[in-house]
Design a protein around this motif. Structure first.
Motif, PDB file in Angstrom:
ATOM      1  N   PHE A 164       0.738  -1.079  -0.124  1.00 54.77           N
ATOM      2  CA  PHE A 164      -0.135  -0.009  -0.192  1.00 54.77           C
ATOM      3  C   PHE A 164       0.999   1.216  -0.002  1.00 54.77           C
ATOM      4  O   PHE A 164       0.551   2.307  -0.801  1.00 54.77           O
ATOM      5  CB  PHE A 164      -0.900   0.040   1.499  1.00 54.77           C
ATOM      6  N   LEU A 165       1.614   1.276   1.080  1.00 50.07           N
ATOM      7  CA  LEU A 165       2.754   2.343   0.918  1.00 50.07           C
ATOM      8  C   LEU A 165       3.618   2.565  -0.353  1.00 50.07           C
ATOM      9  O   LEU A 165       4.183   3.874  -0.547  1.00 50.07           O
ATOM     10  CB  LEU A 165       3.678   2.123   2.208  1.00 50.07           C
ATOM     11  N   ASP A 166       4.038   1.347  -0.790  1.00 50.89           N
ATOM     12  CA  ASP A 166       4.989   1.687  -2.202  1.00 50.89           C
ATOM     13  C   ASP A 166       4.010   2.642  -3.050  1.00 50.89           C
ATOM     14  O   ASP A 166       4.789   3.020  -4.040  1.00 50.89           O
ATOM     15  CB  ASP A 166       5.131   0.308  -2.559  1.00 50.89           C
ATOM     16  N   ARG A 167       2.737   2.289  -3.064  1.00 52.24           N
ATOM     17  CA  ARG A 167       1.914   3.035  -4.261  1.00 52.24           C
ATOM     18  C   ARG A 167       1.498   4.383  -3.637  1.00 52.24           C
ATOM     19  O   ARG A 167       1.399   5.319  -4.341  1.00 52.24           O
ATOM     20  CB  ARG A 167       0.664   2.121  -4.466  1.00 52.24           C
ATOM     21  N   TYR A 168       1.001   4.331  -2.571  1.00 54.59           N
ATOM     22  CA  TYR A 168       0.470   5.647  -1.861  1.00 54.59           C
ATOM     23  C   TYR A 168       1.233   6.457  -0.801  1.00 54.59           C
ATOM     24  O   TYR A 168       0.467   7.389  -0.260  1.00 54.59           O
ATOM     25  CB  TYR A 168      -1.012   5.294  -1.454  1.00 54.59           C
TER      26      TYR A 168
END
Length: 376
Positions: A164-168
């Motif tokens: 999730f954090l890689d994207r957002y």
């Protein structure tokens, strides 16, 4: 009240979670508004300024009650948080209509804090799927001022959080983590906190008492804690553990009655972090307790709204865990006997609808079958 600085704003270190409000009856929808009104009035008068609700809490009534009661106060006197209900995949195409309805229910023009709710293995692919437009819509609402701060809550694994954090991650201003001394290792909360710290994302705490379990410890643990700090309750020690973590901002507690609220506010009037011996003791307790074969239910009650048989699943799990802990006995069978026949584990049809929205990803249908087998 202790406060935390967040981007120039002063947030109460204790936030009132509105998932376990007092009830007038047995239905989770039957919120006792008069009691809740008194609790919120007391909270605000004693410095609490952070209130956390969500679409699914109390079968949709939490946001309505929050809006009705909080609208009595100046809008700039409190912070209101709500969430997009991604725990139900059926909601994924409905971000616009749900968000607008949430604003209406909460009687507000904006949310101070808004979250991608319950990021986990069940919904990570959908959250990352651009066809639903969830991220784009919420970013647009943020840019328009209808969301002041955007974040997420995580019940999934460390790998899910990384995805999730890689994207957002560049747009996530805070992250709500299931964090307490029991879950520090059991649910890998430590690794999640370390990742968030590395990325500079502040940590909000949910389930600080694990659905009340850490406030009602078995005597052998409670007595040991009293030896360490005679003036603290078990709940107080759980909160002091969180005060020992510099990454923690707001700690959310779902308080169900006035006594819990008063006690928690009193705790958060002082900063008394644990020492090395006290922390080591809690970690030892956690290791011993989690070695038992118990299911990690936190009584969030998402499951109950998806059960076609109307089974009170958290209550059944509570009885199941007791039965497992004691290795049998008469308590669980006796309690089951007091439950209506059409609400017992044996009526479960194994549709697994409940499992699709369970933040803890408990194999509920398997538990039901096992329970029936164990109490024959």
């Amino acid at each position: 009240m202790l406060y935390k600085n967040f981007k120039g704003e002063k947030l109460s270190a204790l936030g009132l979670g509105m998932m376990r409000l007092p009830l007038k009856g047995k239905s989770d929808s039957d919120v006792d508004e008069a009691h809740t009104d008194k609790m919120i009035d007391y909270a605000i008068s004693h410095g609490v300024n952070y209130f956390d609700t969500a679409w699914g809490y109390h079968n949709g009534m939490s946001e309505i009650v929050a809006g009705k009661i909080l609208s009595k106060y100046p809008r700039d006197s409190y912070k209101l948080a709500s969430k997009f209900p991604g725990y139900d995949l059926g909601n994924m195409p409905k971000v616009k209509e749900i968000f607008e309805e949430q604003l209406r229910k909460c009687r507000t023009e904006y949310f101070d804090f808004y979250l991608f709710h319950n990021v986990c293995e069940l919904n990570i692919d959908a959250y990352l799927d651009e066809k639903y437009g969830i991220y784009d819509y919420l970013i647009a609402r943020r840019d328009a001022g209808r969301i002041k701060h955007l974040g997420l809550s995580i019940h999934g694994s460390l790998d899910v959080l990384k995805r999730f954090l890689d994207r957002y991650g560049k747009d996530m201003e805070f992250c709500q983590v299931q964090l307490n001394w029991l879950d520090w290792e059991f649910q890998h909360a430590k690794e999640k906190v370390e990742l968030l710290t590395e990325l500079g994302i502040p940590v909000w705490v949910m389930e600080p008492l694990r659905g009340g379990k850490l406030a009602n410890l078995p005597d052998k643990y409670a007595l040991k804690l009293k030896e360490l700090r005679s003036d603290e309750t078990a709940a107080g020690m759980a909160f002091r553990f969180l005060q020992s973590l510099p990454q923690v901002g707001v700690t959310l507690s779902g308080m169900s009655n006035f006594d819990q609220l008063k006690a928690n506010i009193e705790t958060f009037e002082t900063d008394k972090p644990l020492n090395v011996e006290e922390i080591a003791t809690l970690h030892a307790f956690a290791k011993e307790m989690t070695s038992a074969k118990s299911l990690p239910c936190t009584s969030c009650r998402y499951c109950t709204s998806h059960c076609p048989k109307g089974i009170d699943i958290p209550e059944i799990i509570k009885l199941y865990n007791e039965h497992i802990f004691t290795g049998g006995g008469f308590l669980a069978p006796m309690a089951l006997g007091a439950i209506a026949e059409d609400r017992r584990p044996n009526v479960c049809v194994s549709c697994r609808s409940c499992e699709a929205v369970c933040p803890q990803q408990i194999k509920i249908a398997d538990m039901m079958k096992d329970f029936v087998d164990k109490v024959k």
